[in-house]
Design a protein around this motif. Sequence first.
Motif, PDB file in Angstrom:
ATOM      1  N   MET A 146      -7.587  -1.136   2.684  1.00 55.95           N
ATOM      2  CA  MET A 146      -6.289  -0.478   2.530  1.00 55.95           C
ATOM      3  C   MET A 146      -5.897  -0.382   1.053  1.00 55.95           C
ATOM      4  SD  MET A 146      -5.265   0.496   5.463  1.00 55.95           S
ATOM      5  CE  MET A 146      -3.516   0.802   5.250  1.00 55.95           C
ATOM      6  N   TYR A 147      -6.352  -1.327   0.256  1.00 60.31           N
ATOM      7  CA  TYR A 147      -6.125  -1.235  -1.191  1.00 60.31           C
ATOM      8  C   TYR A 147      -7.008  -0.148  -1.801  1.00 60.31           C
ATOM      9  CZ  TYR A 147      -7.549  -2.323  -5.987  1.00 60.31           C
ATOM     10  OH  TYR A 147      -7.914  -2.238  -7.306  1.00 60.31           O
ATOM     11  N   LEU A 148      -8.265  -0.105  -1.378  1.00 60.52           N
ATOM     12  CA  LEU A 148      -9.211   0.851  -1.955  1.00 60.52           C
ATOM     13  C   LEU A 148      -8.904   2.285  -1.551  1.00 60.52           C
ATOM     14  CD1 LEU A 148     -12.405  -1.245  -1.239  1.00 60.52           C
ATOM     15  CD2 LEU A 148     -11.520  -0.705  -3.508  1.00 60.52           C
ATOM     16  N   ILE A 152      -4.713   3.009  -3.628  1.00 55.57           N
ATOM     17  CA  ILE A 152      -5.168   3.741  -4.817  1.00 55.57           C
ATOM     18  C   ILE A 152      -4.720   5.201  -4.753  1.00 55.57           C
ATOM     19  CG2 ILE A 152      -7.230   4.667  -5.952  1.00 55.57           C
ATOM     20  CD1 ILE A 152      -8.594   2.026  -5.555  1.00 55.57           C
ATOM     21  N   MET A 153      -4.850   5.800  -3.574  1.00 56.92           N
ATOM     22  CA  MET A 153      -4.505   7.211  -3.438  1.00 56.92           C
ATOM     23  C   MET A 153      -3.011   7.444  -3.732  1.00 56.92           C
ATOM     24  SD  MET A 153      -5.043   9.734  -0.153  1.00 56.92           S
ATOM     25  CE  MET A 153      -3.751   8.926   0.810  1.00 56.92           C
ATOM     26  N   TYR A 154      -2.153   6.610  -3.133  1.00 59.97           N
ATOM     27  CA  TYR A 154      -0.721   6.804  -3.337  1.00 59.97           C
ATOM     28  C   TYR A 154      -0.283   6.391  -4.735  1.00 59.97           C
ATOM     29  CZ  TYR A 154      -0.103   7.937   1.569  1.00 59.97           C
ATOM     30  OH  TYR A 154      -0.166   8.555   2.792  1.00 59.97           O
ATOM     31  N   THR A 155      -0.995   5.452  -5.341  1.00 61.22           N
ATOM     32  CA  THR A 155      -0.673   5.079  -6.721  1.00 61.22           C
ATOM     33  C   THR A 155      -0.984   6.239  -7.666  1.00 61.22           C
ATOM     34  OG1 THR A 155      -1.119   2.745  -6.277  1.00 61.22           O
ATOM     35  CG2 THR A 155      -1.152   3.446  -8.571  1.00 61.22           C
ATOM     36  N   PRO A 306       6.763   8.945  -2.438  1.00 62.70           N
ATOM     37  CA  PRO A 306       5.962   8.101  -3.333  1.00 62.70           C
ATOM     38  C   PRO A 306       6.690   6.835  -3.768  1.00 62.70           C
ATOM     39  CG  PRO A 306       5.756  10.391  -3.964  1.00 62.70           C
ATOM     40  CD  PRO A 306       6.835  10.334  -2.933  1.00 62.70           C
ATOM     41  N   VAL A 307       7.989   6.960  -4.084  1.00 59.96           N
ATOM     42  CA  VAL A 307       8.734   5.778  -4.514  1.00 59.96           C
ATOM     43  C   VAL A 307       8.947   4.832  -3.333  1.00 59.96           C
ATOM     44  CG1 VAL A 307      10.913   4.949  -5.456  1.00 59.96           C
ATOM     45  CG2 VAL A 307       9.837   6.981  -6.420  1.00 59.96           C
ATOM     46  N   ALA A 308       9.242   5.417  -2.165  1.00 59.98           N
ATOM     47  CA  ALA A 308       9.394   4.574  -0.974  1.00 59.98           C
ATOM     48  C   ALA A 308       8.073   3.882  -0.643  1.00 59.98           C
ATOM     49  CB  ALA A 308       9.848   5.426   0.205  1.00 59.98           C
ATOM     50  N   VAL A 313       2.805   0.081  -0.967  1.00 59.96           N
ATOM     51  CA  VAL A 313       1.588  -0.056  -1.771  1.00 59.96           C
ATOM     52  C   VAL A 313       1.523  -1.436  -2.414  1.00 59.96           C
ATOM     53  CG1 VAL A 313       0.419   0.767  -3.853  1.00 59.96           C
ATOM     54  CG2 VAL A 313       1.275   2.406  -2.186  1.00 59.96           C
ATOM     55  N   THR A 314       2.673  -1.894  -2.917  1.00 61.13           N
ATOM     56  CA  THR A 314       2.722  -3.240  -3.510  1.00 61.13           C
ATOM     57  C   THR A 314       2.308  -4.290  -2.486  1.00 61.13           C
ATOM     58  OG1 THR A 314       4.510  -2.558  -4.975  1.00 61.13           O
ATOM     59  CG2 THR A 314       4.193  -4.918  -4.678  1.00 61.13           C
TER      60      THR A 314
END
Length: 603
Positions: A146-148, A152-155, A306-308, A313-314
Amino acid sequence: MKALAHLNKYLIKYRWRLLLGFVFVLASNMFAIFPAQIIRHSFDLVKETIDVYALFDNTDLQAGLYKTFGTYLLLFGLVVLGLAIIKGIFTFFMRQTIIVMSRLIEYDLRNEIFDHYQQLSLSFYKRNSTGDMMARVTEDVSRVRMYLGPAIMYTINLVGLFILVIVTMISVNPRLTLYVLIPLPILSVSIYMVQNIINQRSEQVQRQLSSLSTYVQEAFSGIRVLKAFVREQQSADDFERESNTYHDLSMKLVNVNAFFMPIMLMLIGLSTLITVYVGGLETIRGEITIGNIAEFIIYVNMLTWPVAALGWVTSLVQRAAASQQRINEFLETKPEISSPSKEKIEITGDIEFQDVTFVYPDSGITAIQNLSFRIKPGHSLAILGRTGSGKSTVANLITRSYDVTSGKVLIDGRDIRAYRLDSLRAQLGYVPQDVFLFSDTIGNNIAFGLHDQLTDAEMAQVTREAARQAVVSHNIEAFPDGYETRIGERGITLSGGQKQRVSIARAIIRKPAILLFDDCLSAVDTRTEEAILHNLSDIMDKRTTIIISHRVSSVKHTNHILVLDKGRVIEQGTHNELMRVHGIYADMYEKQKLEEEQRQNVD
């Protein structure tokens, strides 16, 4: 992020997919910004048309103006629709590159962990539970993925969109842009404050999940014992207690996110209100148009998801870091048994123990003390003794499941630690005390140790021959599907004696240089035992054989016999020599002979 640095090698491996995904993210965001500018022109056109329309009241020009106005609005609508379709296409390719990359890395990481597991020594498996190891290769890897992927995509999407949107907003009106972005520093501080809590609670959740998986695995593996002792309710209560602990820890983690998300959305909503209020003032002053207000509201809404997602993502990154840290604990574990040599050496089977002492590293128990003996190639050795006398430890040292604490184990005059590990074990036929069969057909279990490339016909022939020598062929052929019979988990459909004989067939089919039988005839009757030993006599005559047993009848025909007690040799010699001594061996023989006679009389 330090724990996640382990994944950098995979990001480098799939760097072109990542870079291509980055390009698609930027392209998608570019086509997301253009509609806002079209909407701005549309609003301005509407206002201007209304003003002009009023000027030509009650004239023939109103109809023409209305027609032109409708044509432009239709054109603007089609352009916005076309841009949305193009954005959707780039979004599709964005997911096809970054999300697919995450799946490929997930595949590689699972294989890396599993391969590393198989290289680790036996003591590692005694220190760690099966459930915990399974959780790290399944749940933990899924969280890392989920991080990869999404993280990453949403960041990238957030960073790219922020840059494009803010630059565009500043070019329109820097003052309004400043007011719109006021809530963002508060949002950043909130993220900073919550990330440590998320990390700590994620680690607790993952560890409890491992504990829960371990409990379930043990409960299902030991279901026979649970039912035999009528402990189902107690087991269910224990599971509920473990599950409640996992539930409580998970709820604590959810509560952090539940408290955090509304604050984020409130701050984003505040940006929209500021846009309308300050934008209205700027419009009155003539700095911007009504279309600019609509444009800014669209920009704010574009930043909403994106901000939500930043909090989500964090959370993903923190949970992935906690999971990767758990994975790294095992990946950083070095095998205690290593192979210094890469050379494959054929062995003849000359085994010698020179003053060997072994202490189990986990428990500190001294299993063998100053043990010395030698077996010449093609000869047989029997090891007898009470439970805990060190019999099985001898087999563990010969298979190099452990290394000696002091002394030496030599094979063909060469220290066993100098051999290539897989080459050494490939020339051993080992039947362990605790028989393990795979959830497969009987034929495949017997042929498990074969590494030769054989045709199906040849494989069937050698499998049947091994089964015949192990005196289990008649049992197998009695099953409706014969050698294609599936035996269930751990061979649950077979009796104890059948499992032992299938395990013997699996060992002898390899035609190894050294045979190790670790109390592998304990579940068969004396008559079957004699038949097995008779069938194996030709095989044993050509190979070095070690028989570990508590039955004298299993070992009386061997070339040499050792009797162990507390890791030391207390008697040794041939069967006839030990019988003449009238010691412990002779006493064991007479007692077992008497028990067998009494059993036959009862039958």
